[in-house]
Scaffold this motif. Structure first.
Motif, PDB file in Angstrom:
ATOM      1  N   PRO A 109      -2.497  -3.701  -2.669  1.00  0.00           N
ATOM      2  CA  PRO A 109      -1.452  -3.068  -1.848  1.00  0.00           C
ATOM      3  C   PRO A 109      -1.165  -1.609  -2.219  1.00  0.00           C
ATOM      4  N   GLN A 110      -1.578  -1.196  -3.416  1.00  0.00           N
ATOM      5  CA  GLN A 110      -1.354   0.211  -3.790  1.00  0.00           C
ATOM      6  C   GLN A 110      -2.493   1.112  -3.315  1.00  0.00           C
ATOM      7  N   LEU A 111      -3.529   0.530  -2.753  1.00  0.00           N
ATOM      8  CA  LEU A 111      -4.673   1.324  -2.290  1.00  0.00           C
ATOM      9  C   LEU A 111      -4.659   1.433  -0.769  1.00  0.00           C
ATOM     10  N   ARG A 157      -9.636  -0.527  -0.396  1.00  0.00           N
ATOM     11  CA  ARG A 157      -9.249  -1.725  -1.143  1.00  0.00           C
ATOM     12  C   ARG A 157     -10.462  -2.407  -1.776  1.00  0.00           C
ATOM     13  N   LEU A 181      -3.868   4.634 -13.568  1.00  0.00           N
ATOM     14  CA  LEU A 181      -2.689   3.779 -13.445  1.00  0.00           C
ATOM     15  C   LEU A 181      -3.074   2.451 -12.792  1.00  0.00           C
ATOM     16  N   THR A 232       3.318   4.030  -8.809  1.00  0.00           N
ATOM     17  CA  THR A 232       2.930   2.740  -8.229  1.00  0.00           C
ATOM     18  C   THR A 232       3.814   2.404  -7.025  1.00  0.00           C
ATOM     19  N   LEU A 288       2.830   4.619  -4.081  1.00  0.00           N
ATOM     20  CA  LEU A 288       1.553   4.161  -3.500  1.00  0.00           C
ATOM     21  C   LEU A 288       1.740   2.871  -2.706  1.00  0.00           C
ATOM     22  N   HIS A 289       2.530   1.967  -3.250  1.00  0.00           N
ATOM     23  CA  HIS A 289       2.743   0.675  -2.586  1.00  0.00           C
ATOM     24  C   HIS A 289       3.416   0.887  -1.227  1.00  0.00           C
ATOM     25  N   ASN A 326       0.939   2.733   1.232  1.00  0.00           N
ATOM     26  CA  ASN A 326      -0.289   2.027   1.627  1.00  0.00           C
ATOM     27  C   ASN A 326      -0.061   0.620   2.152  1.00  0.00           C
ATOM     28  N   SER A 327       1.123   0.073   1.913  1.00  0.00           N
ATOM     29  CA  SER A 327       1.337  -1.313   2.351  1.00  0.00           C
ATOM     30  C   SER A 327       2.637  -1.523   3.106  1.00  0.00           C
TER      31      SER A 327
END
Lengths: 97, 562
Positions: free
Chosen positions: A19-21, A26, A45, B16, B19-20, B23-24
């Motif tokens: 989910p962070q990509l 992914r 990270l 993090t 990014l979360h 991207n989501s």
């Protein structure tokens, strides 16, 4: 630890960091997926989050602390973490030890 | 509003989370992360533009040196710790004035920290007690800034379980929060942003059998239902009903779509002694043997809400799939089989979060009952002649008030969630709305509507802009809650706008309508309003004008109070 179980643990950790990509970057849940190194898609990270997640799950699976995140081994034993397959093999070995 | 970029400011590595979210949780949103640890300089620098949102997340030991000392069991300096907490809160408040919205996760301790053990909540000694007071100062100081939202970090950590906090992650990456906490935080921040954009759900449509009670009422009658009493499942159903009733106090409507005999089902609702919800708690129902997707569509039309406002809860996977495919836009959550899990499932939906809870929200249950009575009286009216008499009989009163601090929250709420009768669909926060109204040559008027069935509350707004030469006036905003549409309120607002334009010396009033996927009712209204259609070359835009010299009469049955 059996091979299938080890692979599933790695795939679960992939599910946690994907989910962070971005969608297009992914990690595929396949043995040949590169995790660490120049061809890997995780930044530093991301690698840390991935390995700590895997540590937690592997520790639960084997019933004892499992240490994967070690900056020295990440450099000196880079091949161990390179792909899903090599990492799963490493986990299998831990389960047997 | 959901596409406003987000700036992350933290005293730990917050990449993090950024990014979360990017991207989501909210794919495609622009995010930027300030250098970690430099919180005060980042707050002083502000965001690149006012449209930006921000997340400011700090740890208590870096926010307050006195707290850091207390963590190490120095004698607590409570006053100093609270002063330091207040100073940071003021800095955040100043920063937040330049943002669309700012989210501030509150301060937490790592779960393993035990402090003084049994003394840790003792005032003047305990670390947990000191932290609770610091968090109170943070929340109270920031409460004055309406676009700042303090979020509950402790709940994220509790929900995340043992993987929520990691000292090893802290030492390796300077972030103490594990991925499960990041997921919780991202979901809550996204829900808050959806709420700010007016996309919170406003209606829960419920099945009856094995949802509000255990058993099939058509087979057992209300006497045979499992509800309340000394039974684990019965208690769970009753508690679920209480949780639903709680939602109504936040302005969320309840409705029923059930395959049942209506008389039998309503008898259960009226007569079962353990029912927590009664007929008056439901805005509408469709209890019949029709296809549920069709019933949901018909019910939404009755209430005047779009599918995007609704949640559908049913124990049957087949019915859930039917409604999900047949009524796109309705949120159809997976639903647990065990009633003991119903309350948790409801709480986990995160789709009801709103930036304010107004007095109108709290009074909404009574408004629903009034609206249902109104609809029933309209149905009874029958033919067009009778409908004219019905309108006359309503005793509609429209009261005009300028925008003020007293009605600002409700006005901003209406601005951000009205879709169908909305001329421009501008989305503005409370602060932005007040700023706009306070500017030269601008005016915002609000309208409260009552009739013999009850008070519908603040349900209409017009925004106006007057040209510097005084000759032209523009209707920038025209929005009306669907609750009061069709009672002459629309025409009354136009009447007021034109009178206002005349009083300002304007000769014409122009209304620029920007079409959206949802505001066709507004376009239709303006087309039949008598306003002249003027050419407009912009895509999706229509301009309507009125020569102010000409009177625009309000409906005779409406009483206007100014």
């Amino acid at each position: 630890m059996k091979r299938d179980q080890a692979l599933q643990l790695v795939y679960d950790a992939i599910d946690a960091v994907n989910p962070q990509l971005p969608e297009s970057r992914r990690l595929a849940k396949k043995p040949e997926t590169v995790l660490v190194g120049p061809a890997g898609r995780l930044d530093s990270l991301g690698v840390i989050n991935f390995l700590l997640t895997l540590e937690d799950r592997a520790s639960e699976a084997v019933g004892a602390p499992v240490q994967l995140l070690d900056e020295t081994s990440l450099i000196t034993e880079h091949e161990r973490f390179r792909t899903v397959d090599t990492l799963a093999r490493h986990l299998e070995g831990l389960g047997r030890a | 509003m959901s596409q406003s970029p987000i700036l992350f400011i933290a005293d730990f590595n917050i990449d993090t989370l950024a990014l979360h979210i990017a991207n989501s949780t909210m794919p495609g949103i622009v995010t930027r992360v300030a250098p970690y640890g430099a919180v005060v300089p980042a707050l002083a620098a502000g965001t690149p533009e006012r449209e930006w949102m921000s997340v400011v997340w700090t740890r208590p030991e870096s926010a307050s040196a006195a707290f850091q000392a207390a963590l190490e069991f120095a004698e607590p300096d409570t006053d100093r710790a609270l002063d330091e907490a207040r100073a940071l809160a003021h800095a955040i408040a100043r920063f937040a004035r330049g943002t669309r919205a700012t989210f501030v996760p509150n301060w937490t301790l790592s779960p393993w920290y035990r402090g003084y053990g049994p003394l840790d909540l003792r005032p003047g000694l305990g670390v947990a007690g000191l932290l609770a007071r610091m968090n109170l100062v943070l929340a109270e100081t920031l409460a004055a800034q309406s676009n700042v939202f303090v979020l509950d970090t402790a709940r994220w950590i509790a929900a995340a379980g043992p993987r929520g906090w990691s000292d090893k992650l802290w030492y390796a990456a300077k972030s103490p929060f594990g991925l499960p906490v990041i997921e919780q935080a991202a979901a809550d921040i996204a829900a808050a942003i959806e709420g700010l954009a007016g996309r919170a759900r406003r209606l829960v449509i419920l099945d009856l059998d094995d949802v509000l009670w255990g058993g099939v009422v058509g087979e057992t009658g209300w006497q045979g239902l499992n509800l309340g009493g000394h039974d684990a499942n019965g208690e769970a159903y009753a508690d679920f009903q209480r949780a639903l009733r709680g939602l109504t106090r936040r302005g969320i409507q309840l409705a029923i779509v059930s395959k049942n005999d209506e008389a039998v089902a309503l008898e259960a609702i009226d007569r079962h002694p353990e029912m927590q919800l009664r007929r008056a708690d439901f805005a509408a129902w469709r209890i019949n043997w029709d296809d549920k997707a069709q019933s949901v569509v018909a019910l939404l039309a009755d209430i005047g809400l779009g599918a995007e406002s609704a949640v559908f809860i049913d124990d049957s996977a087949i019915e859930r799939a039917r409604v999900a495919s047949g009524v796109p836009g309705v949120l159809v959550p997976e639903w647990p089989a065990e009633p003991a899990r119903f309350r948790v499932a409801l709480a986990s939906l995160r789709c009801f979060d709103t930036p304010v809870v107004t007095a109108d929200d709290r009074a909404r249950s009574a408004m629903y009952v009034a609206e249902r009575s109104r609809r029933e009286s309209l149905t009874a009216a029958g033919d067009p002649g009778d409908i004219a008499a019905w309108r006359q009989s309503l005793d509609v009163v429209v009261a005009v008030e300028p925008l003020s601090a007293a009605n600002l929250d409700r006005a901003a709420q209406l601005f951000n969630k009205t879709n169908q009768m909305n001329l421009a669909t501008r989305r503005l926060s409370a602060a932005e709305l007040m700023d706009w109204a306070s500017a030269a040559h601008h005016a915002i008027l609000t309208f409260r509507v009552t009739d013999r069935f009850g008070d519908s509350g603040l349900t209409g707004i017009i925004g106006m802009e007057f040209g510097a030469n005084g000759r032209h006036a523009r209707l920038t905003d025209f929005l009306i809650s669907c609750r009061v549409m069709g009672r002459g309120v629309e025409e009354t607002l136009l009447h007021v706008a034109i009178e206002h334009a005349r009083a300002s010396g304007a000769s014409a009033l122009a209304a620029g309508l920007r079409t959206t996927a949802r505001n066709a009712p507004c376009l239709e209204f303006f087309r039949r309003s008598g306003f002249r259609t003027a050419p407009d070359t912009r895509d999706g835009c229509h301009t309507f004008t009125w020569d102010v010299v000409q009177l625009y009469e309000r409906p005779r049955w409406v009483t206007l109070r100014t």
